[in-house]
Design a protein around this motif. Structure first.
Motif, PDB file in Angstrom:
ATOM      1  N   GLU A  72     -15.498  53.401 -47.570  1.00  0.00           N
ATOM      2  CA  GLU A  72     -15.749  51.963 -47.483  1.00  0.00           C
ATOM      3  C   GLU A  72     -17.159  51.642 -47.005  1.00  0.00           C
ATOM      4  O   GLU A  72     -17.703  50.576 -47.317  1.00  0.00           O
ATOM      5  CB  GLU A  72     -14.731  51.310 -46.531  1.00  0.00           C
ATOM      6  CG  GLU A  72     -13.310  51.352 -47.012  1.00  0.00           C
ATOM      7  CD  GLU A  72     -12.520  52.601 -46.619  1.00  0.00           C
ATOM      8  OE1 GLU A  72     -11.281  52.553 -46.700  1.00  0.00           O
ATOM      9  OE2 GLU A  72     -13.135  53.632 -46.241  1.00  0.00           O
ATOM     10  N   PHE A  73     -17.772  52.559 -46.250  1.00  0.00           N
ATOM     11  CA  PHE A  73     -19.110  52.332 -45.707  1.00  0.00           C
ATOM     12  C   PHE A  73     -20.113  52.038 -46.810  1.00  0.00           C
ATOM     13  O   PHE A  73     -20.851  51.052 -46.757  1.00  0.00           O
ATOM     14  CB  PHE A  73     -19.527  53.545 -44.883  1.00  0.00           C
ATOM     15  CG  PHE A  73     -20.817  53.410 -44.115  1.00  0.00           C
ATOM     16  CD1 PHE A  73     -21.311  52.183 -43.703  1.00  0.00           C
ATOM     17  CD2 PHE A  73     -21.548  54.540 -43.774  1.00  0.00           C
ATOM     18  CE1 PHE A  73     -22.489  52.083 -42.982  1.00  0.00           C
ATOM     19  CE2 PHE A  73     -22.723  54.460 -43.055  1.00  0.00           C
ATOM     20  CZ  PHE A  73     -23.196  53.225 -42.659  1.00  0.00           C
ATOM     21  N   PRO A  78     -23.778  48.659 -47.786  1.00  0.00           N
ATOM     22  CA  PRO A  78     -24.653  49.590 -48.513  1.00  0.00           C
ATOM     23  C   PRO A  78     -26.032  49.776 -47.893  1.00  0.00           C
ATOM     24  O   PRO A  78     -26.596  50.871 -47.986  1.00  0.00           O
ATOM     25  CB  PRO A  78     -24.743  48.984 -49.916  1.00  0.00           C
ATOM     26  CG  PRO A  78     -24.358  47.555 -49.760  1.00  0.00           C
ATOM     27  CD  PRO A  78     -23.410  47.493 -48.603  1.00  0.00           C
ATOM     28  N   GLU A  79     -26.587  48.757 -47.255  1.00  0.00           N
ATOM     29  CA  GLU A  79     -27.922  48.913 -46.665  1.00  0.00           C
ATOM     30  C   GLU A  79     -27.901  49.924 -45.519  1.00  0.00           C
ATOM     31  O   GLU A  79     -28.762  50.800 -45.436  1.00  0.00           O
ATOM     32  CB  GLU A  79     -28.461  47.569 -46.179  1.00  0.00           C
ATOM     33  CG  GLU A  79     -28.836  46.637 -47.317  1.00  0.00           C
ATOM     34  CD  GLU A  79     -29.321  45.285 -46.834  1.00  0.00           C
ATOM     35  OE1 GLU A  79     -29.656  45.142 -45.637  1.00  0.00           O
ATOM     36  OE2 GLU A  79     -29.371  44.363 -47.663  1.00  0.00           O
ATOM     37  N   HIS A  80     -26.907  49.821 -44.646  1.00  0.00           N
ATOM     38  CA  HIS A  80     -26.791  50.768 -43.542  1.00  0.00           C
ATOM     39  C   HIS A  80     -26.464  52.164 -44.068  1.00  0.00           C
ATOM     40  O   HIS A  80     -26.989  53.164 -43.568  1.00  0.00           O
ATOM     41  CB  HIS A  80     -25.719  50.312 -42.541  1.00  0.00           C
ATOM     42  CG  HIS A  80     -26.219  49.315 -41.560  1.00  0.00           C
ATOM     43  ND1 HIS A  80     -26.496  48.022 -41.886  1.00  0.00           N
ATOM     44  CD2 HIS A  80     -26.500  49.440 -40.233  1.00  0.00           C
ATOM     45  CE1 HIS A  80     -26.927  47.378 -40.818  1.00  0.00           C
ATOM     46  NE2 HIS A  80     -26.931  48.223 -39.797  1.00  0.00           N
ATOM     47  N   HIS A  81     -25.601  52.222 -45.066  1.00  0.00           N
ATOM     48  CA  HIS A  81     -25.246  53.510 -45.671  1.00  0.00           C
ATOM     49  C   HIS A  81     -26.489  54.183 -46.243  1.00  0.00           C
ATOM     50  O   HIS A  81     -26.737  55.370 -46.001  1.00  0.00           O
ATOM     51  CB  HIS A  81     -24.185  53.300 -46.752  1.00  0.00           C
ATOM     52  CG  HIS A  81     -23.877  54.524 -47.532  1.00  0.00           C
ATOM     53  ND1 HIS A  81     -24.481  54.795 -48.744  1.00  0.00           N
ATOM     54  CD2 HIS A  81     -23.060  55.571 -47.265  1.00  0.00           C
ATOM     55  CE1 HIS A  81     -24.033  55.953 -49.189  1.00  0.00           C
ATOM     56  NE2 HIS A  81     -23.170  56.451 -48.327  1.00  0.00           N
ATOM     57  N   ASP A  82     -27.280  53.427 -46.989  1.00  0.00           N
ATOM     58  CA  ASP A  82     -28.483  53.990 -47.598  1.00  0.00           C
ATOM     59  C   ASP A  82     -29.504  54.420 -46.544  1.00  0.00           C
ATOM     60  O   ASP A  82     -30.175  55.446 -46.698  1.00  0.00           O
ATOM     61  CB  ASP A  82     -29.116  52.992 -48.569  1.00  0.00           C
ATOM     62  CG  ASP A  82     -28.258  52.754 -49.800  1.00  0.00           C
ATOM     63  OD1 ASP A  82     -27.290  53.521 -50.029  1.00  0.00           O
ATOM     64  OD2 ASP A  82     -28.547  51.793 -50.542  1.00  0.00           O
ATOM     65  N   GLU A  83     -29.610  53.647 -45.475  1.00  0.00           N
ATOM     66  CA  GLU A  83     -30.537  54.011 -44.402  1.00  0.00           C
ATOM     67  C   GLU A  83     -30.085  55.318 -43.729  1.00  0.00           C
ATOM     68  O   GLU A  83     -30.907  56.181 -43.404  1.00  0.00           O
ATOM     69  CB  GLU A  83     -30.631  52.880 -43.373  1.00  0.00           C
ATOM     70  CG  GLU A  83     -31.811  53.008 -42.451  1.00  0.00           C
ATOM     71  CD  GLU A  83     -32.080  51.759 -41.633  1.00  0.00           C
ATOM     72  OE1 GLU A  83     -32.993  51.833 -40.785  1.00  0.00           O
ATOM     73  OE2 GLU A  83     -31.408  50.731 -41.811  1.00  0.00           O
TER      74      GLU A  83
END
Length: 139
Positions: A72-73, A78-83
């Motif tokens: 779910e992250f 998605p911004e935090h996941h990508d970071e």
């Protein structure tokens, strides 16, 4: 006095006592923390410290070989996941080692935290901003 960047005594001790494959969870302000796990509560107010700040500080001291995140992250935040992925890729580059990424359901993630040597609670209020790091070796 300690010379490296991580000056929090509990975090520094945790990293110094990790063995190969031990797991550590870094979580947002809302993740339930199992009673049996060591709780390192860094949360001051909503957003302080952030999930990413805490991950950066931990990765500055801890060698990792595996990462577990909730499916779910990447969908909900998605911004935090990508970071986070950017930090993991940088860690791979710096260490010269491949880091295994594993995705599980959020419910399975919460169960998996029960195996963590410690759970580090941040002030992050972004949904699913949680990660489990599996300790690697430096040799």
């Amino acid at each position: 006095m300690k010379k490296s960047a991580l000056i929090n005594a509990e975090l520094s001790y945790l990293v110094a006592t990790l063995g190969h494959t031990d797991e550590v969870t870094v979580c947002d302000a809302g993740l339930p923390i199992p009673d049996a796990s060591q709780r390192i509560d860094l949360a001051l107010i909503p957003g302080v410290p952030t999930f990413i700040q805490t991950v950066k500080a931990l990765l500055g001291e801890m060698q990792i070989e595996g990462v577990v995140m909730a499916e779910e992250f990447k969908q909900v935040s998605p911004e935090h996941h990508d970071e986070l992925l950017t930090l993991i890729r940088a860690e791979e580059q710096q260490s010269g080692k491949t880091i295994q990424l594993t995705y599980v359901s959020h419910e399975a993630f919460k169960v998996r935290t029960q195996n963590s040597k410690a759970v580090i609670r941040t002030g992050e209020c972004t949904p699913y901003a949680n990660v489990i790091f599996q300790a690697g070796v430096v040799f």
